[in-house]
Design a protein around this motif. Sequence first.
Motif, PDB file in Angstrom:
ATOM      1  N   ALA A   1       0.846  -1.191   0.000  1.00 24.52           N
ATOM      2  CA  ALA A   1       0.000   0.000   0.000  1.00 24.52           C
ATOM      3  C   ALA A   1       0.882   1.242   0.000  1.00 24.52           C
ATOM      4  O   ALA A   1       1.964   1.256   0.589  1.00 24.52           O
ATOM      5  N   LEU A   2       0.418   2.317  -0.655  1.00 23.96           N
ATOM      6  CA  LEU A   2       1.180   3.564  -0.728  1.00 23.96           C
ATOM      7  C   LEU A   2       1.073   4.352   0.572  1.00 23.96           C
ATOM      8  O   LEU A   2       0.038   4.327   1.248  1.00 23.96           O
ATOM      9  N   ASN A   3       2.153   4.999   0.891  1.00 27.27           N
ATOM     10  CA  ASN A   3       2.186   5.912   2.040  1.00 27.27           C
ATOM     11  C   ASN A   3       1.724   5.217   3.324  1.00 27.27           C
ATOM     12  O   ASN A   3       0.984   5.779   4.116  1.00 27.27           O
ATOM     13  N   ALA A   4       2.152   3.953   3.488  1.00 27.18           N
ATOM     14  CA  ALA A   4       1.728   3.152   4.635  1.00 27.18           C
ATOM     15  C   ALA A   4       2.951   2.658   5.401  1.00 27.18           C
ATOM     16  O   ALA A   4       4.038   2.482   4.843  1.00 27.18           O
ATOM     17  N   THR A   5       2.730   2.400   6.711  1.00 24.70           N
ATOM     18  CA  THR A   5       3.809   1.893   7.553  1.00 24.70           C
ATOM     19  C   THR A   5       3.683   0.369   7.672  1.00 24.70           C
ATOM     20  O   THR A   5       2.597  -0.158   7.955  1.00 24.70           O
ATOM     21  N   TYR A   6       4.800  -0.327   7.450  1.00 24.43           N
ATOM     22  CA  TYR A   6       4.844  -1.781   7.520  1.00 24.43           C
ATOM     23  C   TYR A   6       5.806  -2.211   8.634  1.00 24.43           C
ATOM     24  O   TYR A   6       6.814  -1.513   8.901  1.00 24.43           O
ATOM     25  N   THR A   7       5.463  -3.385   9.250  1.00 28.39           N
ATOM     26  CA  THR A   7       6.306  -3.928  10.317  1.00 28.39           C
ATOM     27  C   THR A   7       6.799  -5.317   9.904  1.00 28.39           C
ATOM     28  O   THR A   7       6.000  -6.173   9.495  1.00 28.39           O
ATOM     29  N   VAL A   8       8.114  -5.520   9.988  1.00 33.00           N
ATOM     30  CA  VAL A   8       8.723  -6.815   9.676  1.00 33.00           C
ATOM     31  C   VAL A   8       9.127  -7.475  10.996  1.00 33.00           C
ATOM     32  O   VAL A   8       9.728  -6.822  11.859  1.00 33.00           O
ATOM     33  N   THR A   9       8.801  -8.773  11.137  1.00 30.01           N
ATOM     34  CA  THR A   9       9.160  -9.490  12.368  1.00 30.01           C
ATOM     35  C   THR A   9       9.849 -10.806  12.008  1.00 30.01           C
ATOM     36  O   THR A   9       9.336 -11.582  11.185  1.00 30.01           O
ATOM     37  N   ILE A  10      10.994 -11.067  12.614  1.00 22.94           N
ATOM     38  CA  ILE A  10      11.694 -12.351  12.500  1.00 22.94           C
ATOM     39  C   ILE A  10      11.704 -12.947  13.901  1.00 22.94           C
ATOM     40  O   ILE A  10      12.271 -12.358  14.838  1.00 22.94           O
ATOM     41  N   THR A  11      11.067 -14.113  14.042  1.00 23.64           N
ATOM     42  CA  THR A  11      10.900 -14.689  15.379  1.00 23.64           C
ATOM     43  C   THR A  11      12.101 -15.535  15.780  1.00 23.64           C
ATOM     44  O   THR A  11      12.993 -15.830  14.970  1.00 23.64           O
ATOM     45  N   THR A  12      12.061 -16.007  17.033  1.00 16.91           N
ATOM     46  CA  THR A  12      13.131 -16.873  17.551  1.00 16.91           C
ATOM     47  C   THR A  12      13.039 -18.281  16.973  1.00 16.91           C
ATOM     48  O   THR A  12      13.883 -19.144  17.270  1.00 16.91           O
ATOM     49  N   GLY A  13      11.991 -18.510  16.138  1.00  9.90           N
ATOM     50  CA  GLY A  13      11.935 -19.795  15.447  1.00  9.90           C
ATOM     51  C   GLY A  13      13.010 -19.913  14.386  1.00  9.90           C
ATOM     52  O   GLY A  13      13.301 -21.006  13.884  1.00  9.90           O
ATOM     53  N   VAL A  14      13.670 -18.807  14.037  1.00  9.38           N
ATOM     54  CA  VAL A  14      14.753 -18.818  13.054  1.00  9.38           C
ATOM     55  C   VAL A  14      16.028 -19.285  13.751  1.00  9.38           C
ATOM     56  O   VAL A  14      16.412 -18.735  14.794  1.00  9.38           O
TER      57      VAL A  14
END
Length: 855
Positions: A254-267
């Motif tokens: 989406a334009l002009n939107a805030t995104y959150t990336v999460t990498i869990t401890t399952g990695v």
Amino acid sequence: MDSTTINTTNLTMTGPGGTPVSGTVTYSGLTANFTPAAALAFNSTYTFTITTGVKDLAGNPMAANYTWTFSTGAVPDTTPPTVASTDPASGAVSVAINKTLVSIFSESMDSTTINTTNFTVIGPGGTPVSGTVAYAGLTASFTPATNLALNATYTATIKTGVKDLAGNPMAANYTWTFMTGAAPSVTNTDPASGAANVAANKKISTTFSNAMDSTTINTTNYTLKGPGGVSASGTVTYDSVTKVATFTPTSLLALNATYTVTITTGVKDLLGNALAANYTWTFTTGAAPAVTNTDPASGAANVASNKKISTTFSNAMDSTTINTTNYTLTGPGGVSASGTVTYDAITKVATFTPTSLLTLGATYTVTITTGAKDLLGNALAANYTWTFTTGAAPTVTNTDPASGAANVASNKKISTTFSNAMDSTTINTTNYTLTGPGGVSASGTVTYDAVTKVATFTPTSLLALNATYTVTISTGAKDLIGNALAASFTWTFTTIAPPTATPTSPASGATDVALNQKIIASFSRDMDSTTISSLTFTVVGPGGTPVAGLVTYNTASRTATFIASPTNFIVSTIYFATIATGAKDLAGNALATNCTWKFTTGIRTLAAPVPLGTAAPYGGAGGSAGMTNQGTLTVVHGDILTTGAATLITGFHDSGGNVYTTTGSNDGLVTGLIYTATTPPGSTPGASATAADADARTAYTNLSPAALPGGIDVSAYGGGAGDLGNRTLLPGIYQSAPGSFKIQSGDLTLDGQGDPNAVWVFQMASSLTVGGPGAAFPQSVKLINGAQAKNVYWQVGSAATINAGGGGNMVGTIIAKAGAAFSTAGNVAIVTLDGRALGLDASVTLVNTVINVPQ
């Protein structure tokens, strides 16, 4: 056997290379022994021979020689074994926590000594690590029972209990340390945490510190959430070479939107180590493309008719959408302007180039529709529209000279300022003309300055004087775009009249002109000084005889001056002064006619101001005799002095708080200071009094007939000799024939004739008396027509008596040898002196007198 045959002759031994071995032979029973004299060499072959010389007791020899060979053993092994290398090496870091420790020996070892007693590992806090030990070839290995701790230091030891096959133990324990690696972490993200204007088709990548287990890099452990916490669908991949995991969204963000990336401890990394904690970051996608700048700007006026319309976008645009369908220009009446549209991918600028010139003075509208899209396919949020107005046809905004101007110089360059930048090839003598009297065209050249937009017509010759000229700029004059003036522009101006000269001093027809009078004429405007000379400014006397003299010109006052030299004018003679037409102004214009005027000399001689030096600030000076005041109304606006003792000043106090023998009835004010020769309390001593007195004496000498000859007696103007009363005197030097001057028959008027520098010098061998006859009639000196008190001097040979009855106004600097007296004791009517009273050899007495020192 016959023992005598058992000897070193019949029993021999040879070593390497057939070398005989020395030794001894013994025999006992049936046994013969050969004992080498020295130890045999290691790892060597020897041959032993028993010859047929050996016999038994019956004397029978051996049937044949008996020979056999043998080899000695190798050198005994006494060297202790060593550790040649370890894995991990000593000091190694980032060691895997499931690492098997390996030690390689310098030689084969006794495997029974390679065990957990002699191969130990100690971890954090000195805790032993349990494990199993194995040996193969030259290699001993220690396999921990469980994974080692993360980011911890371990110490491995090979003890001296290990031995080689010869039973030699290690000379000393062998110890080394290493450090295990940390848990995996995220070392970089793209986009970075907090990044803005991220592309909507961005792939999200993450770099890890450790080699990771690709099976744990998946959409369960690697997620992307957008507005409202909604998870974005996508795929996750892992590159084991770069250790980079990448999330590829299934669709545009989406334009002009805030995104959150999460990498869990399952990695987890390849050793099974998980991230210490979930790793999270955010970024913001870019906005829809927008117009960031336009040229011309919205609302711009005076836009050129050949203007290219340009638009700058915020995003890189899809050039196929930047076209005449999505980028339009409409003019008056809503008519679309034809043209072409181009796009520059580097500058992100789209340009509309009209096919023809735009209409002058018209409003245009530019529209960019939502059909215009960026490279990601994002369209403008809404149509973008703005307007501008084209400039009018060029006009004349200023002229020099102005329209209707008068008194224009005859050498004037005619200049015109245009509203628009003009085509210089159209600014020429065909389109820019100047016509004078009778409609005759003036020749000249035309130039154009592109910076100032000023066209200039420079006439080839001087314009006619006092004439009207017409300037015309035709419609052939065009601007750089090709737009012509809407109509011819015409204006007129009038040139200046010829310069004139006017007699200033003396006036035309003047009489009683001083014999050394400067003859002065003023001009109507600035003149060329090279034309003002003895050739153009002349004075002639009786019979037309030229008078020799010096001619000068003063640029500031625009005046010419003739000074008769080397002799003065003749007494009572008529002279004619002339300024000829050879005198010209700065433009080269001559006087239209000669300026001639007549004057008649009298008998007077003029004097210049006489310097008073350091005596100038003093309103009173009593020489060595001092000064006395009687009364309380006396005020001296200046300083006073005596060259004698302080006691010679009586009846005064000054602004410095100094008091000189005052009483309740005798107390005069000196607004300056009182200077004396001695220093009693309250006085102001110093050399200034002596210096001022000396300068006053010098001035007295410079005012004398010896220094200023030519003084005339007033009897020449009628009346009694020596009486100045009831007269009006012009500037000059006046000398009393009887030796004294008086002012008794009325007031004396001094006429400056408009000259602020006019000087009067009155010379008398004896006294000066003002007032009377008798004590009841005060007289005054009046100044008119610019006469100034500072330029009036009275040189008195004896004493000066000023209005003994009180009252009256005296003017000038009085320097008297025998002092001066103002009023008489008991008078309250104030006597005023606008000047100075300087006594040289006698005192000065003031009674209710006000002295104003002239500046």
